[in-house]
Design a protein around this motif. Structure first.
Motif, PDB file in Angstrom:
ATOM      1  N   SER A  16      16.104  -5.842  -8.716  1.00  0.00           N
ATOM      2  CA  SER A  16      15.739  -5.137  -9.942  1.00  0.00           C
ATOM      3  C   SER A  16      15.474  -3.662  -9.673  1.00  0.00           C
ATOM      4  O   SER A  16      15.870  -2.799 -10.460  1.00  0.00           O
ATOM      5  CB  SER A  16      14.486  -5.759 -10.568  1.00  0.00           C
ATOM      6  OG  SER A  16      14.749  -7.063 -10.994  1.00  0.00           O
ATOM      7  N   ALA A  17      14.813  -3.385  -8.563  1.00  0.00           N
ATOM      8  CA  ALA A  17      14.505  -1.993  -8.220  1.00  0.00           C
ATOM      9  C   ALA A  17      15.777  -1.206  -7.955  1.00  0.00           C
ATOM     10  O   ALA A  17      15.937  -0.085  -8.432  1.00  0.00           O
ATOM     11  CB  ALA A  17      13.584  -1.940  -7.011  1.00  0.00           C
ATOM     12  N   VAL A  18      16.690  -1.778  -7.202  1.00  0.00           N
ATOM     13  CA  VAL A  18      17.943  -1.091  -6.893  1.00  0.00           C
ATOM     14  C   VAL A  18      18.762  -0.898  -8.167  1.00  0.00           C
ATOM     15  O   VAL A  18      19.314   0.174  -8.408  1.00  0.00           O
ATOM     16  CB  VAL A  18      18.738  -1.852  -5.810  1.00  0.00           C
ATOM     17  CG1 VAL A  18      20.123  -1.253  -5.632  1.00  0.00           C
ATOM     18  CG2 VAL A  18      17.986  -1.833  -4.488  1.00  0.00           C
ATOM     19  N   THR A  19      18.813  -1.904  -9.016  1.00  0.00           N
ATOM     20  CA  THR A  19      19.559  -1.825 -10.265  1.00  0.00           C
ATOM     21  C   THR A  19      18.980  -0.762 -11.189  1.00  0.00           C
ATOM     22  O   THR A  19      19.720  -0.148 -11.967  1.00  0.00           O
ATOM     23  CB  THR A  19      19.573  -3.195 -10.966  1.00  0.00           C
ATOM     24  OG1 THR A  19      20.158  -4.153 -10.092  1.00  0.00           O
ATOM     25  CG2 THR A  19      20.366  -3.162 -12.256  1.00  0.00           C
ATOM     26  N   ILE A  34      13.262   1.227  -0.614  1.00  0.00           N
ATOM     27  CA  ILE A  34      12.757   0.270  -1.606  1.00  0.00           C
ATOM     28  C   ILE A  34      12.303  -1.013  -0.920  1.00  0.00           C
ATOM     29  O   ILE A  34      11.230  -1.546  -1.212  1.00  0.00           O
ATOM     30  CB  ILE A  34      13.824  -0.015  -2.681  1.00  0.00           C
ATOM     31  CG1 ILE A  34      14.005   1.213  -3.573  1.00  0.00           C
ATOM     32  CG2 ILE A  34      13.455  -1.241  -3.516  1.00  0.00           C
ATOM     33  CD1 ILE A  34      15.200   1.144  -4.490  1.00  0.00           C
ATOM     34  N   ALA A  35      13.113  -1.509   0.002  1.00  0.00           N
ATOM     35  CA  ALA A  35      12.749  -2.738   0.725  1.00  0.00           C
ATOM     36  C   ALA A  35      11.436  -2.550   1.482  1.00  0.00           C
ATOM     37  O   ALA A  35      10.553  -3.419   1.439  1.00  0.00           O
ATOM     38  CB  ALA A  35      13.868  -3.137   1.677  1.00  0.00           C
ATOM     39  N   LYS A  36      11.294  -1.411   2.156  1.00  0.00           N
ATOM     40  CA  LYS A  36      10.055  -1.137   2.899  1.00  0.00           C
ATOM     41  C   LYS A  36       8.859  -1.058   1.957  1.00  0.00           C
ATOM     42  O   LYS A  36       7.787  -1.583   2.258  1.00  0.00           O
ATOM     43  CB  LYS A  36      10.188   0.160   3.690  1.00  0.00           C
ATOM     44  CG  LYS A  36      11.078   0.033   4.898  1.00  0.00           C
ATOM     45  CD  LYS A  36      11.169   1.345   5.649  1.00  0.00           C
ATOM     46  CE  LYS A  36      12.073   1.240   6.859  1.00  0.00           C
ATOM     47  NZ  LYS A  36      12.169   2.528   7.579  1.00  0.00           N
ATOM     48  N   LEU A  37       9.033  -0.390   0.814  1.00  0.00           N
ATOM     49  CA  LEU A  37       7.954  -0.267  -0.156  1.00  0.00           C
ATOM     50  C   LEU A  37       7.505  -1.636  -0.655  1.00  0.00           C
ATOM     51  O   LEU A  37       6.312  -1.921  -0.725  1.00  0.00           O
ATOM     52  CB  LEU A  37       8.397   0.611  -1.324  1.00  0.00           C
ATOM     53  CG  LEU A  37       7.389   0.822  -2.438  1.00  0.00           C
ATOM     54  CD1 LEU A  37       6.166   1.573  -1.928  1.00  0.00           C
ATOM     55  CD2 LEU A  37       8.033   1.576  -3.581  1.00  0.00           C
ATOM     56  N   ILE A  38       8.458  -2.486  -0.979  1.00  0.00           N
ATOM     57  CA  ILE A  38       8.120  -3.827  -1.463  1.00  0.00           C
ATOM     58  C   ILE A  38       7.364  -4.606  -0.391  1.00  0.00           C
ATOM     59  O   ILE A  38       6.341  -5.229  -0.667  1.00  0.00           O
ATOM     60  CB  ILE A  38       9.386  -4.576  -1.914  1.00  0.00           C
ATOM     61  CG1 ILE A  38       9.925  -3.950  -3.206  1.00  0.00           C
ATOM     62  CG2 ILE A  38       9.103  -6.068  -2.124  1.00  0.00           C
ATOM     63  CD1 ILE A  38      11.291  -4.441  -3.629  1.00  0.00           C
ATOM     64  N   PRO A  61      16.752  -1.144 -16.552  1.00  0.00           N
ATOM     65  CA  PRO A  61      17.619  -1.052 -17.728  1.00  0.00           C
ATOM     66  C   PRO A  61      17.709  -2.360 -18.514  1.00  0.00           C
ATOM     67  O   PRO A  61      18.036  -2.360 -19.686  1.00  0.00           O
ATOM     68  CB  PRO A  61      18.978  -0.674 -17.151  1.00  0.00           C
ATOM     69  CG  PRO A  61      18.930  -0.976 -15.704  1.00  0.00           C
ATOM     70  CD  PRO A  61      17.462  -0.950 -15.321  1.00  0.00           C
ATOM     71  N   GLN A  62      17.397  -3.507 -17.866  1.00  0.00           N
ATOM     72  CA  GLN A  62      17.429  -4.788 -18.575  1.00  0.00           C
ATOM     73  C   GLN A  62      16.136  -5.045 -19.315  1.00  0.00           C
ATOM     74  O   GLN A  62      16.043  -5.969 -20.095  1.00  0.00           O
ATOM     75  CB  GLN A  62      17.661  -5.950 -17.584  1.00  0.00           C
ATOM     76  CG  GLN A  62      19.004  -5.910 -16.932  1.00  0.00           C
ATOM     77  CD  GLN A  62      18.912  -5.541 -15.470  1.00  0.00           C
ATOM     78  OE1 GLN A  62      17.855  -5.438 -14.907  1.00  0.00           O
ATOM     79  NE2 GLN A  62      20.051  -5.302 -14.844  1.00  0.00           N
ATOM     80  N   GLY A  63      15.076  -4.261 -19.014  1.00  0.00           N
ATOM     81  CA  GLY A  63      13.751  -4.497 -19.575  1.00  0.00           C
ATOM     82  C   GLY A  63      13.571  -4.122 -20.991  1.00  0.00           C
ATOM     83  O   GLY A  63      14.338  -3.754 -21.774  1.00  0.00           O
TER      84      GLY A  63
END
Length: 63
Positions: A16-19, A34-38, A61-63
């Protein structure tokens, strides 16, 4: 460290973050960040992960 259900949830959060990023920002470097942050927020506790999840839902964008 994580059970399969947790890994699945983290994977969905990552996706979701990457999208949510514009295509021009979906670089390998940003995906790694992003992966490290998560993972950092997950290690820091549920409250921080929940805040990150809410942010991603807001900007998705899907939200």
């Amino acid at each position: 460290m994580f059970d399969p259900e947790e890994l699945s949830a983290l994977g969905k959060l990552y996706d979701s973050a990457v999208t949510a990023l514009p295509p021009s920002m979906q670089t390998p470097e940003n995906c790694t960040a992003i992966a490290k942050l998560i993972l950092e927020r997950t290690a820091a506790g549920d409250a921080q992960l929940a805040c990150l999840t809410n942010l991603l839902i807001t900007i998705s964008p899907q939200g």
